[in-house]
Design an enzyme around this catalytic site. Structure first.
Site, PDB file in Angstrom:
ATOM      1  N   SER A 145      48.228  41.379  33.984  1.00  0.00           N
ATOM      2  CA  SER A 145      47.185  42.395  33.906  1.00  0.00           C
ATOM      3  C   SER A 145      47.701  43.742  34.433  1.00  0.00           C
ATOM      4  O   SER A 145      48.658  44.278  33.886  1.00  0.00           O
ATOM      5  CB  SER A 145      45.943  41.883  34.650  1.00  0.00           C
ATOM      6  OG  SER A 145      44.819  42.645  34.299  1.00  0.00           O
ATOM      7  N   ASP A 221      40.220  35.984  26.565  1.00  0.00           N
ATOM      8  CA  ASP A 221      40.285  36.841  27.757  1.00  0.00           C
ATOM      9  C   ASP A 221      39.127  37.847  27.706  1.00  0.00           C
ATOM     10  O   ASP A 221      38.990  38.589  26.729  1.00  0.00           O
ATOM     11  CB  ASP A 221      41.637  37.570  27.723  1.00  0.00           C
ATOM     12  CG  ASP A 221      41.918  38.410  28.957  1.00  0.00           C
ATOM     13  OD1 ASP A 221      40.971  39.022  29.506  1.00  0.00           O
ATOM     14  OD2 ASP A 221      43.095  38.470  29.348  1.00  0.00           O
ATOM     15  N   HIS A 254      41.438  35.160  31.218  1.00  0.00           N
ATOM     16  CA  HIS A 254      42.257  36.094  31.994  1.00  0.00           C
ATOM     17  C   HIS A 254      42.741  35.488  33.316  1.00  0.00           C
ATOM     18  O   HIS A 254      43.422  36.160  34.083  1.00  0.00           O
ATOM     19  CB  HIS A 254      41.410  37.345  32.286  1.00  0.00           C
ATOM     20  CG  HIS A 254      42.202  38.546  32.744  1.00  0.00           C
ATOM     21  ND1 HIS A 254      43.117  39.189  31.937  1.00  0.00           N
ATOM     22  CD2 HIS A 254      42.214  39.239  33.914  1.00  0.00           C
ATOM     23  CE1 HIS A 254      43.652  40.210  32.595  1.00  0.00           C
ATOM     24  NE2 HIS A 254      43.128  40.259  33.794  1.00  0.00           N
TER      25      HIS A 254
HETATM   26  N1  LIG Z   1      36.093  41.037  37.590  1.00  0.00           N
HETATM   27  C1  LIG Z   1      37.194  40.611  38.400  1.00  0.00           C
HETATM   28  C2  LIG Z   1      38.377  41.455  38.005  1.00  0.00           C
HETATM   29  C3  LIG Z   1      39.556  41.160  38.819  1.00  0.00           C
HETATM   30  C4  LIG Z   1      40.491  40.213  38.141  1.00  0.00           C
HETATM   31  O1  LIG Z   1      40.232  39.548  37.142  1.00  0.00           O
HETATM   32  N2  LIG Z   1      41.647  40.163  38.741  1.00  0.00           N
HETATM   33  C5  LIG Z   1      42.709  39.372  38.186  1.00  0.00           C
HETATM   34  C6  LIG Z   1      43.849  40.299  37.894  1.00  0.00           C
HETATM   35  S1  LIG Z   1      43.315  41.649  36.849  1.00  0.00           S
HETATM   36  C7  LIG Z   1      43.183  38.360  39.221  1.00  0.00           C
HETATM   37  O2  LIG Z   1      44.298  37.930  39.203  1.00  0.00           O
HETATM   38  N3  LIG Z   1      42.300  37.984  40.165  1.00  0.00           N
HETATM   39  C8  LIG Z   1      42.660  37.146  41.284  1.00  0.00           C
HETATM   40  C9  LIG Z   1      42.739  35.678  41.026  1.00  0.00           C
HETATM   41  O3  LIG Z   1      42.298  35.208  39.955  1.00  0.00           O
HETATM   42  O4  LIG Z   1      43.291  34.965  41.888  1.00  0.00           O
HETATM   43  C10 LIG Z   1      36.772  40.783  39.854  1.00  0.00           C
HETATM   44  O5  LIG Z   1      35.770  41.459  40.079  1.00  0.00           O
HETATM   45  O6  LIG Z   1      37.428  40.238  40.772  1.00  0.00           O
END
Ligand SMILES: N[C@@H](CCC(=O)N[C@@H](CS)C(=O)NCC(=O)O)C(=O)O
Length: 276
Positions: A145, A221, A254
């Site tokens: 991402s 995604d 995602h």
């Molecule tokens: N809508 C999500 C967007 C953030 C998101 O999806 N982050 C991804 C990278 S863009 C991620 O890796 N999150 C941490 C995880 O899943 O451990 C939120 O509010 O936390």
């Protein structure tokens, strides 16, 4: 530099270190997986850049990459996604400020004081790793991402530095999508010309080293059509004659469940490029 975690993992070691960073003028943390082969000699390094909201912990606890790194004899370095701390500028939103450094050198106050993640990842971190750990100077880079954006742009901007680059669900054209527009307007200012230096779909037009771009993207995604739009990079790469493989994965979203499903293929890809 201080080691703050060390756990045995697939015959090697999963460690976390903290250190004083010149680039961001503050403390940074990074994780490093040292495979069993590192006890015998130097091993090449895959750098991993995480996405919004992540620290150095998300990748090492969720992706399951260590088993593949142990098989192929690679170290994997995963750093934090921004400078941190009470003295560091921040924002309430998850997509700006701490946890959202976007791998750029900010030029606009208050961000410009610490938000220099481009210099940290492209220069300071590899120099530190190569000084203190049993590694070679063979490097690969990947990410997810916002981190996929970081991996693609840092590889495109530094010909000869990486043997290979790949990305999961990357932001490929930050100048044209809401996440990137918000972050770049804050960190780089309103002159969109300056944004091109950190936009993979722009950089690919003039890259003289045609390092192939490998991208995996889930078709379920939730950010695909709004924030990611990998077709924008695929089209720009095609027009520039730059090799770019976009693998659409049916049903994947995602999350780290997607990354965990295909990280083995990416580790094998980078191992083949670094162990020719
Ligand atoms: N809508 C999500 C967007 C953030 C998101 O999806 N982050 C991804 C990278 S863009 C991620 O890796 N999150 C941490 C995880 O899943 O451990 C939120 O509010 O936390």
């Amino acid at each position: 530099m201080e080691r703050i975690e060390r756990r045995a993992c697939f015959g090697g070691w999963q460690e976390v270190h903290r250190h004083r960073s010149k680039a961001v003028d503050g403390e940074m943390r990074f994780a490093i997986y040292l495979p069993p082969q590192a006890a015998q000699g130097n091993v090449p390094v895959l750098y991993w850049l995480s996405g919004l909201t992540c620290t150095e912990q998300n990748f090492i606890t969720k992706a399951g990459a260590q088993r593949y790194a142990a098989e192929h004899g690679l170290a994997i370095v995963a750093c934090d996604t921004s400078p941190r701390g009470e003295q560091v500028a921040d924002h309430d939103a998850y997509d700006l400020g701490q946890g959202a450094g976007f791998y750029v050198n900010a030029t606009v106050a208050p961000w410009s004081q610490h938000y220099r993640m481009y210099d940290y990842v492209a220069h300071e971190l590899p120099a530190l790793i190569e000084q203190h750990f049993p590694v070679t100077k063979k490097r690969a880079i990947s990410g997810h991402s916002m981190g996929g954006h970081g991996a693609l742009t840092i590889a495109l901007k530094n010909p000869g530095r990486y043997s290979s680059v790949s990305a999961f669900s990357p932001i490929v054209a930050p100048s044209r999508v809401p996440w990137g527009e918000k972050a770049f307007a804050a960190y780089l200012g309103s002159d969109r010309e300056t944004w091109r230096a950190y936009d993979a779909a722009e950089l690919v037009k003039t890259a003289n080293e045609k390092l192939p771009l490998l991208i995996d993207q889930g078709d379920a995604d939730e950010f695909l059509h709004t924030q990611l739009q990998p077709g924008l990079l695929q089209e720009a790469a095609k027009a520039a004659g730059h090799p770019c493989e976009l693998r659409m994965r049916v049903g994947y979203d995602h999350s780290y469940y997607f990354i965990a499903s295909f990280i083995g293929e990416h580790v094998a890809y980078h191992a083949a490029a670094m162990h020719p």
